[in-house]
Design an enzyme around this catalytic site. Structure first.
Site, PDB file in Angstrom:
ATOM      1  N   SER A   1       0.838  -1.200   0.000  1.00 33.82           N
ATOM      2  CA  SER A   1       0.000   0.000   0.000  1.00 33.82           C
ATOM      3  C   SER A   1       0.876   1.254   0.000  1.00 33.82           C
ATOM      4  O   SER A   1       1.683   1.437  -0.920  1.00 33.82           O
ATOM      5  CB  SER A   1      -0.970  -0.043   1.180  1.00 33.82           C
TER       6      SER A   1
ATOM      7  N   ASP B   1      -9.913  -3.407  -6.137  1.00 30.96           N
ATOM      8  CA  ASP B   1      -9.381  -2.765  -4.927  1.00 30.96           C
ATOM      9  C   ASP B   1     -10.198  -1.515  -4.583  1.00 30.96           C
ATOM     10  O   ASP B   1     -10.242  -0.567  -5.368  1.00 30.96           O
ATOM     11  CB  ASP B   1      -7.917  -2.379  -5.159  1.00 30.96           C
TER      12      ASP B   1
ATOM     13  N   HIS C   1      -8.132  -4.929  -1.251  1.00 29.65           N
ATOM     14  CA  HIS C   1      -6.929  -4.175  -0.898  1.00 29.65           C
ATOM     15  C   HIS C   1      -6.093  -5.014   0.069  1.00 29.65           C
ATOM     16  O   HIS C   1      -6.482  -5.233   1.214  1.00 29.65           O
ATOM     17  CB  HIS C   1      -7.295  -2.836  -0.259  1.00 29.65           C
TER      18      HIS C   1
END
Length: 330
Positions: free
Chosen positions: A146, A273, A301
């Site tokens: 991320s 996502d 995600h």
């Protein structure tokens, strides 16, 4: 996100649980407890601040092993399901894993008038050089998740051939920050924004209590924030020399730097996502031969939970070591 170039065979979600929000949250159920006992070490930085390292084992006894550095996501830590899950997977392969906690993310506020952000590569660069100097020259890779994934891609694109890594993997990274910021203000994604902003505000409040005056806001202004963009405008941008959040998002998005990546890099995104938009998908023509891009139809995600209800499987814990083995198992 669009479905061009989706690889349907790459990842198969747990039957009946392909919903992107379920996939995003499932790892917290599958990987609830950390079974690994990390070896902790504090690394003092050149500016006298610190980052805390969580090793898969004592590096003094494992300095000969290939190394994998993990850069976590926004307000993540070794306790994040993906972090300790991947550390265990690296250990099982005979590699030495280490999570570098960004400043203030290991439970103790950092001391200086700065925090961390998506384009802050100084600490990671210092760590990689320190690893080589302190523990020797062995095959070394990094995995960024991320926010940490954008940072890692930014670093590799920035440093090109000078990068000290043999390979890297970037997972669910917001490679274009502005569109991802807008996405988190829409629909169900606002739930994630509220959760992440709550973590950021808690951490910032701890810092203000421990080290008054080290952030460019006071507690009432911090409590009043309702959006991540407000936090980035008032704190992230002002603490690190950006004009505002938009300037920070533009200058710290990693996607424009991908053509400069000179070391092998795998980028993994899920097309569903809930943190992302199609803007994070790099056009194939811009990717050098060193970059492999994998877009799955499902996964959410940093989710990617497959297998069965009785035996769920964390696909990332298989895919990442399998891909890295080419450069680490020399």
């Amino acid at each position: 996100m669009n479905f061009n170039n989706v690889n349907d065979d790459a990842f198969r979600p747990l039957p009946g649980l392909s919903n992107p929000h379920l996939q995003t949250m499932l790892p917290r159920l599958v990987r609830r407890r950390i079974s690994l006992m990390p070896h902790w070490q504090r690394l003092t930085l050149p500016d006298s601040d610190f980052v805390d390292l969580a090793w898969s084992e004592d590096p003094a006894q494992a300095r000969h092993k290939p190394r994998v550095v993990l850069f976590h996501g926004l307000e993540g830590s070794v306790h994040s399901p993906y972090a300790h899950g991947l550390l265990q997977a690296f250990q099982a392969r005979g590699w030495l894993g280490v999570v570098m906690h960004f400043r203030g993310c290991s439970g103790e506020p950092n001391r200086l008038a700065r925090i961390y952000h998506s384009g802050e590569t100084e600490d990671a660069s210092y760590l990689l050089q320190w690893l080589r100097d302190e523990w020797g020259h062995v095959p070394t890779a990094a995995v960024g998740v991320s926010l940490g994934g954008n940072m890692l891609a930014f670093l590799m694109g920035q440093q090109q051939e000078r990068c000290l890594l043999d390979a890297g993997v970037v997972i669910s990274a917001p490679l274009m920050l502005e569109p991802c910021s807008v996405k988190l203000e829409q629909g169900f994604s606002r739930v994630y924004q509220r959760y992440l902003l709550g973590l950021l505000k808690q951490n910032a409040a701890r810092k203000l209590h421990a080290w008054p005056g080290t952030l460019p806001v006071d507690l009432p202004a911090l409590k009043a924030m309702k959006k991540l963009r407000e936090f980035d405008d008032a704190i992230t941008a002002r603490a690190h020399g950006f004009r505002d959040a938009s300037d920070y998002y533009q200058r710290c998005s990693a996607l424009p730097l991908l053509p400069g990546v000179a070391k092998p890099l795998l980028i993994i995104h899920a097309a569903d996502d809930p943190f992302m938009t199609a803007a994070v998908i790099p056009p194939p023509a811009m990717l050098p031969a060193t970059v492999e891009y994998q877009l799955t139809r499902h996964g959410g995600h940093v989710g990617f939970v497959g297998g069965t209800l009785l035996k769920p499987q964390m696909w990332l814990e298989q895919r990442v070591p399998q891909w890295l083995s080419t450069w680490l198992d020399k």
